[in-house]
Design a protein around this motif. Structure first.
Motif, PDB file in Angstrom:
ATOM      1  N   SER A  27       0.851  -1.196   0.000  1.00  0.00           N
ATOM      2  CA  SER A  27       0.000   0.000   0.000  1.00  0.00           C
ATOM      3  C   SER A  27       0.883   1.240   0.000  1.00  0.00           C
ATOM      4  CB  SER A  27      -0.897  -0.003   1.236  1.00  0.00           C
ATOM      5  OG  SER A  27      -0.124   0.276   2.396  1.00  0.00           O
ATOM      6  N   ASP A  28       0.256   2.389   0.242  1.00  0.00           N
ATOM      7  CA  ASP A  28       0.993   3.649   0.370  1.00  0.00           C
ATOM      8  C   ASP A  28       1.332   3.953   1.827  1.00  0.00           C
ATOM      9  OD1 ASP A  28       0.313   3.748  -2.261  1.00  0.00           O
ATOM     10  OD2 ASP A  28      -0.910   5.544  -2.139  1.00  0.00           O
ATOM     11  N   ALA A  29       0.968   3.064   2.729  1.00  0.00           N
ATOM     12  CA  ALA A  29       1.183   3.301   4.158  1.00  0.00           C
ATOM     13  C   ALA A  29       2.673   3.445   4.464  1.00  0.00           C
ATOM     14  CB  ALA A  29       0.609   2.137   4.966  1.00  0.00           C
ATOM     15  N   PRO A  30       3.010   4.291   5.432  1.00  0.00           N
ATOM     16  CA  PRO A  30       4.414   4.421   5.838  1.00  0.00           C
ATOM     17  C   PRO A  30       4.933   3.072   6.360  1.00  0.00           C
ATOM     18  CG  PRO A  30       3.062   6.120   6.868  1.00  0.00           C
ATOM     19  CD  PRO A  30       2.130   5.162   6.200  1.00  0.00           C
ATOM     20  N   VAL A  31       6.166   2.753   5.984  1.00  0.00           N
ATOM     21  CA  VAL A  31       6.798   1.513   6.438  1.00  0.00           C
ATOM     22  C   VAL A  31       8.228   1.834   6.876  1.00  0.00           C
ATOM     23  CG1 VAL A  31       5.413  -0.084   5.048  1.00  0.00           C
ATOM     24  CG2 VAL A  31       7.455   0.943   4.054  1.00  0.00           C
ATOM     25  N   SER A  32       8.847   0.895   7.555  1.00  0.00           N
ATOM     26  CA  SER A  32      10.229   1.064   7.998  1.00  0.00           C
ATOM     27  C   SER A  32      11.158   1.148   6.788  1.00  0.00           C
ATOM     28  CB  SER A  32      10.636  -0.124   8.871  1.00  0.00           C
ATOM     29  OG  SER A  32      10.743  -1.292   8.072  1.00  0.00           O
ATOM     30  N   TRP A 170      19.160 -14.012   5.005  1.00  0.00           N
ATOM     31  CA  TRP A 170      17.871 -14.521   5.487  1.00  0.00           C
ATOM     32  C   TRP A 170      17.953 -14.841   6.977  1.00  0.00           C
ATOM     33  CZ3 TRP A 170      16.117 -19.537   6.981  1.00  0.00           C
ATOM     34  CH2 TRP A 170      14.725 -19.649   7.078  1.00  0.00           C
ATOM     35  N   TYR A 171      19.037 -15.534   7.380  1.00  0.00           N
ATOM     36  CA  TYR A 171      19.189 -15.859   8.796  1.00  0.00           C
ATOM     37  C   TYR A 171      19.390 -14.607   9.639  1.00  0.00           C
ATOM     38  CZ  TYR A 171      19.195 -20.860   7.965  1.00  0.00           C
ATOM     39  OH  TYR A 171      18.823 -22.130   7.638  1.00  0.00           O
ATOM     40  N   LEU A 172      20.127 -13.637   9.136  1.00  0.00           N
ATOM     41  CA  LEU A 172      20.290 -12.373   9.858  1.00  0.00           C
ATOM     42  C   LEU A 172      18.948 -11.659   9.986  1.00  0.00           C
ATOM     43  CD1 LEU A 172      23.655 -10.995   8.416  1.00  0.00           C
ATOM     44  CD2 LEU A 172      23.223 -11.834  10.749  1.00  0.00           C
ATOM     45  N   GLY A 173      18.137 -11.744   8.941  1.00  0.00           N
ATOM     46  CA  GLY A 173      16.814 -11.131   8.981  1.00  0.00           C
ATOM     47  C   GLY A 173      15.928 -11.720  10.073  1.00  0.00           C
ATOM     48  N   LYS A 174      16.134 -12.988  10.369  1.00  0.00           N
ATOM     49  CA  LYS A 174      15.366 -13.623  11.437  1.00  0.00           C
ATOM     50  C   LYS A 174      15.728 -13.038  12.806  1.00  0.00           C
ATOM     51  CE  LYS A 174      14.089 -18.068   9.705  1.00  0.00           C
ATOM     52  NZ  LYS A 174      13.057 -18.531  10.568  1.00  0.00           N
ATOM     53  N   LEU A 175      16.912 -12.414  12.899  1.00  0.00           N
ATOM     54  CA  LEU A 175      17.320 -11.799  14.155  1.00  0.00           C
ATOM     55  C   LEU A 175      16.789 -10.378  14.298  1.00  0.00           C
ATOM     56  CD1 LEU A 175      21.075 -12.935  14.176  1.00  0.00           C
ATOM     57  CD2 LEU A 175      19.160 -13.971  15.427  1.00  0.00           C
ATOM     58  N   ALA A 176      16.299  -9.804  13.190  1.00  0.00           N
ATOM     59  CA  ALA A 176      15.784  -8.434  13.190  1.00  0.00           C
ATOM     60  C   ALA A 176      14.540  -8.354  14.079  1.00  0.00           C
ATOM     61  CB  ALA A 176      15.454  -7.996  11.771  1.00  0.00           C
ATOM     62  N   PRO A 177      14.197  -7.159  14.488  1.00  0.00           N
ATOM     63  CA  PRO A 177      12.965  -7.009  15.269  1.00  0.00           C
ATOM     64  C   PRO A 177      11.788  -7.631  14.545  1.00  0.00           C
ATOM     65  CG  PRO A 177      14.164  -4.931  15.155  1.00  0.00           C
ATOM     66  CD  PRO A 177      14.863  -5.906  14.242  1.00  0.00           C
ATOM     67  N   LYS A 178      10.884  -8.229  15.286  1.00  0.00           N
ATOM     68  CA  LYS A 178       9.759  -8.971  14.719  1.00  0.00           C
ATOM     69  C   LYS A 178       8.988  -8.153  13.685  1.00  0.00           C
ATOM     70  CE  LYS A 178       6.940 -12.675  15.746  1.00  0.00           C
ATOM     71  NZ  LYS A 178       7.403 -13.906  15.270  1.00  0.00           N
ATOM     72  N   GLY A 179       8.843  -6.841  13.888  1.00  0.00           N
ATOM     73  CA  GLY A 179       8.094  -6.010  12.973  1.00  0.00           C
ATOM     74  C   GLY A 179       8.733  -5.846  11.613  1.00  0.00           C
ATOM     75  N   ASP A 180      10.008  -6.126  11.467  1.00  0.00           N
ATOM     76  CA  ASP A 180      10.689  -5.955  10.183  1.00  0.00           C
ATOM     77  C   ASP A 180      11.145  -7.285   9.627  1.00  0.00           C
ATOM     78  OD1 ASP A 180      10.397  -3.264   9.710  1.00  0.00           O
ATOM     79  OD2 ASP A 180      12.152  -2.736  10.876  1.00  0.00           O
TER      80      ASP A 180
END
Length: 180
Positions: A27-32, A170-180
């Motif tokens: 969508s056009d919604a603000p995102v990180s 991908w594995y590093l992304g799993k360590l990111a905050p749940k929202g991202d």
């Protein structure tokens, strides 16, 4: 059997976990900042795939395999295509139905289910943007052969390469905050 397990896992993921995230991302919604890069990358990929198709798709029958929230479907209809917009996620199909202008609905058949369903019929083109990335190489080969047998022109798809660098990311992304 592996195909059915993957199909079920991906369906559950999108219906139970990810539909709100994809609704926001598309969508056009603000995102990180992280999601903004994903949004930009998906737009570039969509434009690249669209560039592989004729500008005039008047009356072409196209399968948007894994249509998600309907962004690609909308572009295909704008070019004159009749689209079968299918996704295994009922949640994403509902978002697509709500987002796509009712004026376009006469050119779209929405379908919740497996993109390999032969009852969907024959197509001039099949587009599969990121909907095949979850499957094993054997399943991917079988899917593409099956789709090609039902397509008179082209099957255009994306898959993510399975490189060591992408696996690490991908594995590093799993360590990111749940929202991202």
């Amino acid at each position: 059997m592996l195909y059915d397990q993957t199909l079920s896992r991906v369906q559950t993921y999108f219906d139970k976990t990810a539909s709100k995230t994809w609704e926001q991302l598309t969508s056009d919604a603000p995102v990180s900042k992280i999601r903004q890069t994903v949004r930009i990358g998906r737009e570039r990929m969509r434009n690249k795939l669209l560039s592989q198709l004729p500008e005039d798709l008047n009356e072409a029958r196209i399968l948007d395999a894994g249509c998600g929230t309907g962004q690609f479907t909308t572009e295909l209809v704008k070019r004159g295509a009749n689209v079968v917009a299918t996704d295994i996620s009922n949640s994403l199909i509902q978002i697509a139905k709500n987002r796509i202008s009712a004026d376009y609905h006469t050119k779209i058949k929405f379908h919740v289910g497996d993109l390999c369903n032969k009852d969907l019929g024959q197509f001039d083109y099949v587009i599969a943007m990121d909907s095949l990335i979850y499957y094993s190489l054997d399943d991917l080969s079988r899917i593409l052969i099956g789709l090609k047998q039902r397509t008179t022109r082209e099957v255009i798809f994306t898959v993510a390469p399975r490189t060591k660098l992408l696996l690490v990311m991908w594995y590093l992304g799993k360590l990111a905050p749940k929202g991202d």
